[in-house]
Design a protein around this motif. Structure first.
Motif, short mmCIF file in Angstrom:
data_model
loop_
_atom_site.label_atom_id
_atom_site.label_comp_id
_atom_site.label_asym_id
_atom_site.label_seq_id
_atom_site.Cartn_x
_atom_site.Cartn_y
_atom_site.Cartn_z
N ASP A 73 -7.22 -7.00 1.95
CA ASP A 73 -7.43 -5.15 1.82
C ASP A 73 -8.03 -4.44 3.24
OD1 ASP A 73 -10.17 -3.82 1.28
OD2 ASP A 73 -9.43 -4.02 -1.26
N ALA A 74 -8.32 -5.41 3.59
CA ALA A 74 -8.36 -4.98 5.09
C ALA A 74 -6.85 -4.29 6.02
CB ALA A 74 -9.00 -5.67 5.78
N ARG A 195 1.29 -9.54 -2.71
CA ARG A 195 2.24 -8.62 -4.72
C ARG A 195 1.26 -7.98 -4.59
NH1 ARG A 195 6.90 -9.85 -5.90
NH2 ARG A 195 7.40 -9.75 -3.31
N GLU A 196 -0.23 -8.16 -4.98
CA GLU A 196 -0.75 -7.06 -6.09
C GLU A 196 -0.79 -5.81 -5.23
OE1 GLU A 196 -3.55 -10.63 -8.17
OE2 GLU A 196 -4.39 -9.85 -7.03
N ALA A 197 -1.52 -6.14 -3.73
CA ALA A 197 -2.17 -5.14 -3.00
C ALA A 197 -0.24 -3.98 -3.20
CB ALA A 197 -2.54 -5.22 -1.83
N GLU A 198 0.72 -4.43 -3.12
CA GLU A 198 2.26 -3.93 -3.09
C GLU A 198 2.32 -3.64 -1.99
OE1 GLU A 198 2.35 -0.78 -7.09
OE2 GLU A 198 1.26 0.71 -5.22
N LEU A 199 2.23 -4.49 -1.28
CA LEU A 199 2.47 -5.46 0.44
C LEU A 199 3.63 -6.06 1.00
CD1 LEU A 199 -0.93 -4.66 1.67
CD2 LEU A 199 0.66 -3.18 2.82
N PRO A 200 5.11 -5.64 0.74
CA PRO A 200 5.88 -6.11 1.03
C PRO A 200 5.63 -7.42 2.29
CG PRO A 200 6.61 -4.46 1.67
CD PRO A 200 4.80 -4.64 1.86
N TYR A 201 5.42 -8.40 2.30
CA TYR A 201 5.07 -9.85 2.86
C TYR A 201 6.19 -10.89 3.28
CZ TYR A 201 2.65 -14.47 3.06
OH TYR A 201 1.57 -15.01 3.65
N LYS A 280 -13.79 0.69 -8.79
CA LYS A 280 -14.29 0.66 -7.23
C LYS A 280 -13.80 -0.24 -6.44
CE LYS A 280 -18.23 3.03 -9.23
NZ LYS A 280 -19.88 2.69 -8.81
N LYS A 281 -13.27 -1.41 -6.79
CA LYS A 281 -13.27 -2.83 -5.66
C LYS A 281 -11.78 -2.36 -5.43
CE LYS A 281 -15.21 -6.61 -6.34
NZ LYS A 281 -15.60 -7.79 -6.75
N LEU A 282 -11.56 -1.89 -6.61
CA LEU A 282 -9.72 -1.95 -6.51
C LEU A 282 -9.20 -0.74 -5.44
CD1 LEU A 282 -8.81 -3.07 -10.02
CD2 LEU A 282 -8.06 -4.48 -7.72
N ASP A 283 -9.86 0.53 -5.12
CA ASP A 283 -9.20 1.47 -5.06
C ASP A 283 -8.37 2.00 -3.54
OD1 ASP A 283 -11.60 0.44 -2.94
OD2 ASP A 283 -11.88 1.89 -1.69
N ALA A 284 -8.74 0.48 -2.51
CA ALA A 284 -7.76 0.27 -1.52
C ALA A 284 -5.99 -0.31 -2.58
CB ALA A 284 -7.70 -0.26 -0.47
N VAL A 285 -6.48 -1.50 -2.63
CA VAL A 285 -5.33 -2.14 -3.18
C VAL A 285 -4.40 -1.12 -4.72
CG1 VAL A 285 -5.27 -4.49 -4.40
CG2 VAL A 285 -6.61 -4.50 -2.49
N ALA A 286 -5.38 -0.84 -5.44
CA ALA A 286 -4.58 0.00 -6.35
C ALA A 286 -4.44 1.35 -6.66
CB ALA A 286 -4.83 -1.34 -7.56
N GLY A 287 -5.32 1.63 -5.57
CA GLY A 287 -5.52 3.00 -5.84
C GLY A 287 -4.35 3.98 -6.71
N ARG A 288 -3.19 3.84 -6.02
CA ARG A 288 -1.99 4.50 -6.05
C ARG A 288 -1.50 4.74 -8.00
NH1 ARG A 288 3.59 3.84 -7.60
NH2 ARG A 288 3.10 1.80 -8.23
N VAL A 289 -2.01 3.11 -8.23
CA VAL A 289 -1.57 3.59 -9.48
C VAL A 289 -3.39 3.61 -10.37
CG1 VAL A 289 0.16 2.17 -9.74
CG2 VAL A 289 -1.88 0.96 -10.07
N LEU A 290 -4.11 3.07 -10.17
CA LEU A 290 -5.54 4.22 -10.84
C LEU A 290 -6.15 5.32 -10.73
CD1 LEU A 290 -7.41 0.07 -10.32
CD2 LEU A 290 -6.00 1.16 -12.14
#
Length: 290
Positions: A73-74, A195-201, A280-290
């Motif tokens: 998340d950070a 992957r859940e955060a849509e970050l290539p790893y 609210k907790k997903l604002d950074a991780v999934a903010g693009r779709v939420l």
């Protein structure tokens, strides 16, 4: 032009990254608690690097205690476009010797004491982990490691065990029968959360030992691991800087695997049934779709 912002997660032995321009330590708060340590943001030319020591400075956190959700998340909050993991590991194959690197591209998750998803009650989502590693980032990192003088093996299966104890011989032989290549304690659930955060790893698995299956090699111990780890760490630092230099002047395009949009069809919970507190907790991780 889209810029590269690469998050670097430093594993055992890698607690700082020198040589960054304009380096600054940043304290990041997340809904999942505090990350392992402060993040250090700096540049190599026009490529931004954000460094985070997975175990904290001084190696304060065991593999089971690493705040994996807070870490990913950070990095997302810091604007990272990609995440490169640096991890010490044991080799389960004769051909992968201590001091060499394996660019793992598959994982078997045998951990059991960790929170493995940002999603849950009130907001359910299922992402694909069929191909958990970004092939482009892995290829670029492998090229950089080779340029730093390391023997690199492209592709391999990483068995993630809970730890903190090393394997028994029976376990080591079992994982070899499964066809695993290396064994470590930290790439899961890290890769799943990225992957859940849509970050290539991608991960650089730095071999420190032969686990305990090898009849002619000493069974793994902290002492011999640390000796190899020190050698690996210096070359890993050079590989990271080489990677950043190789990307100078290039425009970042989306991962060829579509990782940055993997949540488009992953959300299962109906909009009317979604828990506002979970969102609210997903604002950074999934903010693009939420």
């Amino acid at each position: 032009m889209s810029k590269w912002v690469i998050g670097i997660i430093g594993g055992s032995g890698l607690y700082a990254l020198e040589g960054l321009e304009g380096a600054e330590a940043v304290t990041v708060e997340t809904p999942w608690g505090a990350p392992s340590d402060q993040l250090v943001k700096g540049r190599i030319g026009d490529v931004t690097l954000v460094f985070l020591p997975r175990h904290g400075k001084g190696h304060r956190l065991s593999p089971s205690d690493v705040p994996y959700r807070a870490n990913i998340d950070a990095l997302k909050r810091m604007g990272c476009t990609d995440v490169l993991s640096i991890s010490a590991c044991g080799s389960l194959k004769e051909a992968y010797a201590p001091g060499e690197y394996v660019m793992a591209d598959q994982f078997i998750d045998r951990t059991f004491a960790r929170q493995k998803s940002f999603f849950g009650p009130g907001m359910v989502a299922h992402v694909s982990m069929a191909d958990p590693v970004c092939s482009r980032l892995s290829g670029l990192a492998g090229d950089a490691a080779e340029a730093a003088g390391v023997t690199v093996h492209r592709g391999g299966t990483y068995l993630a065990m809970e730890g903190p104890q090393f394997s028994s011989r029976a376990e080591s032989f079992l994982y070899r029968q499964w066809g695993c290549d290396v064994i470590g304690m930290t790439n899961m659930p890290e890769a799943k959360l990225a992957r859940e955060a849509e970050l290539p790893y991608a991960t650089i698995a730095m071999v420190t030992d032969y686990d305990c299956w090898h009849d002619e090699a000493e069974a793994v111990s902290v002492t011999n691991v640390l000796e190899i780890m020190q050698q690996n760490t210096e070359r890993a630092k050079e590989a990271i800087l080489t990677l950043a230099r190789s990307l100078q002047g290039t425009s970042r395009t989306p991962s060829p695997q579509g990782i940055e949009t993997c949540l488009d069809f992953a959300m299962i919970t109906a909009p009317t049934a979604r828990d506002p507190e979970a969102l609210k907790k997903l604002d950074a991780v999934a903010g693009r779709v939420l």
